[in-house]
Scaffold this motif. Structure first.
Motif, mmCIF file in Angstrom:
data_model
loop_
_atom_site.group_PDB
_atom_site.id
_atom_site.type_symbol
_atom_site.label_atom_id
_atom_site.label_comp_id
_atom_site.label_asym_id
_atom_site.label_seq_id
_atom_site.Cartn_x
_atom_site.Cartn_y
_atom_site.Cartn_z
ATOM 1 N N PRO A 63 -13.748 -60.254 -19.057
ATOM 2 C CA PRO A 63 -13.941 -58.847 -19.425
ATOM 3 C C PRO A 63 -14.717 -58.057 -18.378
ATOM 4 O O PRO A 63 -15.589 -58.587 -17.686
ATOM 5 N N CYS A 64 -14.382 -56.782 -18.288
ATOM 6 C CA CYS A 64 -15.115 -55.825 -17.473
ATOM 7 C C CYS A 64 -15.747 -54.819 -18.435
ATOM 8 O O CYS A 64 -15.051 -54.240 -19.268
ATOM 9 N N ASP A 65 -17.063 -54.636 -18.332
ATOM 10 C CA ASP A 65 -17.789 -53.751 -19.241
ATOM 11 C C ASP A 65 -17.945 -52.371 -18.604
ATOM 12 O O ASP A 65 -18.379 -52.253 -17.448
ATOM 13 N N PHE A 66 -17.584 -51.347 -19.346
ATOM 14 C CA PHE A 66 -17.662 -49.984 -18.825
ATOM 15 C C PHE A 66 -19.095 -49.617 -18.434
ATOM 16 O O PHE A 66 -19.314 -48.797 -17.534
ATOM 17 N N ASP A 67 -20.079 -50.226 -19.065
ATOM 18 C CA ASP A 67 -21.472 -49.964 -18.694
ATOM 19 C C ASP A 67 -21.735 -50.388 -17.250
ATOM 20 O O ASP A 67 -22.517 -49.736 -16.539
ATOM 21 N N TRP A 68 -21.105 -51.481 -16.793
ATOM 22 C CA TRP A 68 -21.257 -51.913 -15.401
ATOM 23 C C TRP A 68 -20.655 -50.876 -14.458
ATOM 24 O O TRP A 68 -21.219 -50.584 -13.403
ATOM 25 N N ILE A 69 -19.493 -50.355 -14.860
ATOM 26 C CA ILE A 69 -18.809 -49.355 -14.038
ATOM 27 C C ILE A 69 -19.654 -48.080 -13.944
ATOM 28 O O ILE A 69 -19.838 -47.515 -12.861
ATOM 29 N N LYS A 70 -20.177 -47.634 -15.080
ATOM 30 C CA LYS A 70 -20.982 -46.415 -15.088
ATOM 31 C C LYS A 70 -22.242 -46.579 -14.242
ATOM 32 O O LYS A 70 -22.632 -45.656 -13.517
ATOM 33 N N SER A 71 -22.861 -47.724 -14.328
ATOM 34 C CA SER A 71 -24.061 -47.981 -13.535
ATOM 35 C C SER A 71 -23.756 -47.917 -12.041
ATOM 36 O O SER A 71 -24.506 -47.300 -11.266
ATOM 37 N N LEU A 72 -22.652 -48.530 -11.636
ATOM 38 C CA LEU A 72 -22.264 -48.529 -10.234
ATOM 39 C C LEU A 72 -21.925 -47.115 -9.770
ATOM 40 O O LEU A 72 -22.299 -46.689 -8.661
ATOM 41 N N SER A 73 -21.236 -46.368 -10.618
ATOM 42 C CA SER A 73 -20.901 -44.978 -10.313
ATOM 43 C C SER A 73 -22.159 -44.140 -10.128
ATOM 44 O O SER A 73 -22.262 -43.342 -9.173
ATOM 45 N N GLU A 74 -23.125 -44.323 -10.998
ATOM 46 C CA GLU A 74 -24.371 -43.553 -10.913
ATOM 47 C C GLU A 74 -25.134 -43.863 -9.631
ATOM 48 O O GLU A 74 -25.725 -42.962 -9.005
ATOM 49 N N GLN A 75 -25.131 -45.135 -9.228
ATOM 50 C CA GLN A 75 -25.802 -45.508 -7.983
ATOM 51 C C GLN A 75 -25.123 -44.848 -6.786
ATOM 52 O O GLN A 75 -25.788 -44.370 -5.862
ATOM 53 N N CYS A 76 -23.798 -44.824 -6.801
ATOM 54 C CA CYS A 76 -23.060 -44.189 -5.703
ATOM 55 C C CYS A 76 -23.306 -42.681 -5.671
ATOM 56 O O CYS A 76 -23.497 -42.095 -4.592
ATOM 57 N N LYS A 77 -23.331 -42.052 -6.833
ATOM 58 C CA LYS A 77 -23.588 -40.612 -6.885
ATOM 59 C C LYS A 77 -24.983 -40.290 -6.360
ATOM 60 O O LYS A 77 -25.189 -39.272 -5.676
ATOM 61 N N ARG A 78 -25.940 -41.156 -6.664
ATOM 62 C CA ARG A 78 -27.317 -40.927 -6.228
ATOM 63 C C ARG A 78 -27.420 -40.852 -4.706
ATOM 64 O O ARG A 78 -28.238 -40.119 -4.157
#
Length: 289
Positions: A184-199
């Motif tokens: 499984p891939c958890d959307f929370d992992w994706i959101k966290s990675l996205s937020e780090q990139c946006k930062r």
């Protein structure tokens, strides 16, 4: 696919991200052994020409290299020099290299590499925190002008903030796992990675959910990759990031004006695809008509 160059085929597993490798799955479905490594008949694909004498791969295209192997595979050492020569002959094309073996990169570079070729972009696979911690420090030390990493299949949460803060990483690609035994891939992992990139204003591309996707505690099973890509697009977590500039040249060394470079075009079905930001678009081969 017109944006893929596989100079050799076959690979050996080196980490958790390899456990359910799509190449092994597809080879097995054809009664082939994915661990058998060989030079392909399309070895010189970047140099192939159309009937009118022009290159099939146009100036400015992004070519993904060794998608059914690893460019820095030890078994490919005897072919790599020839592959580097081909890459050097097409300074007008962007070559996307992806590896799980960054520790072998330095010893595998050509003698005239210098501080890197403008048309070569090195990416490493980071499927979990352990491998991100092993591979990203090596990536940052290597002499490449363009660097990125691919968290696909993403099988755990990643904290890569310190690596993104260096400014050396231009793009992060993320996606879930497919085929046999997909984890499984958890959307929370994706959101966290996205937020780090946006930062850090790093380009982020969520390309597909994977077969087993967890969102808000619910598990969804989506074997259809088109639906996966559409759901990834609709998630709204992609980030354009800082502009990426490749200074491409013609064989004589003159920089090619951006107006003369290939511009991808898409069909209506591409507009909601998560992979669109990293895709060359449609080649109009006619097979879908």
């Amino acid at each position: 696919m017109h944006d893929i160059w596989n100079p050799w085929h076959g690979c050996t597993r080196v980490s958790e991200g390899c456990r359910h490798c799509y190449m092994y799955f597809l080879d097995r479905s054809r009664d082939r052994d994915g661990s058998r490594i060989y030079r392909t008949q399309s070895f010189d694909y970047p140099l192939s020409r159309s009937r009118d004498g022009s290159y099939r791969i146009k100036s400015g295209e992004l070519i993904r290299v060794c998608m059914t192997s690893d460019f820095f595979l030890p078994e490919a050492d005897r072919w790599r020099a020839d592959a580097w020569t081909i890459i050097r002959q097409r300074p007008d094309v962007k070559f996307f290299l992806l590896t799980k073996r960054p520790e072998r990169v330095m010893q595998s570079l050509p003698a005239n590499w210098g501080d890197g070729w403008e048309n070569v972009w090195l990416n490493v696979s980071c499927e979990d925190q352990r491998n991100a911690g092993r591979r990203l420090p090596l990536l940052l030390e290597l002499p490449f002008r363009h660097k990125g990493f691919m968290a696909a299949p993403l099988i755990g949460k990643l904290d890569v903030d310190s690596y993104l803060a260096t400014g050396a990483i231009e793009q992060v690609i993320a996606g879930g796992e497919n085929y046999d035994g997909a984890r499984p891939c958890d959307f929370d992992w994706i959101k966290s990675l996205s937020e780090q990139c946006k930062r850090h204003d790093v380009r982020f591309c969520f390309i597909e959910t994977g077969t087993v996707f967890i969102k808000d505690g619910r598990t969804y099973r989506m074997p259809d990759k088109r639906i996966q890509a559409e759901m990834a697009f609709k998630a709204g977590v992609n980030h354009e990031g800082k502009p990426m500039k490749f200074k491409l040249h013609d064989p004589l060394g003159f920089e090619i004006d951006e107006t003369q470079l290939y511009r991808p075009h898409y069909r209506d079905s591409c507009l909601t695809c998560g992979s669109r930001p990293i895709c060359n678009g449609c080649s109009d081969c006619g097979k879908c008509e």
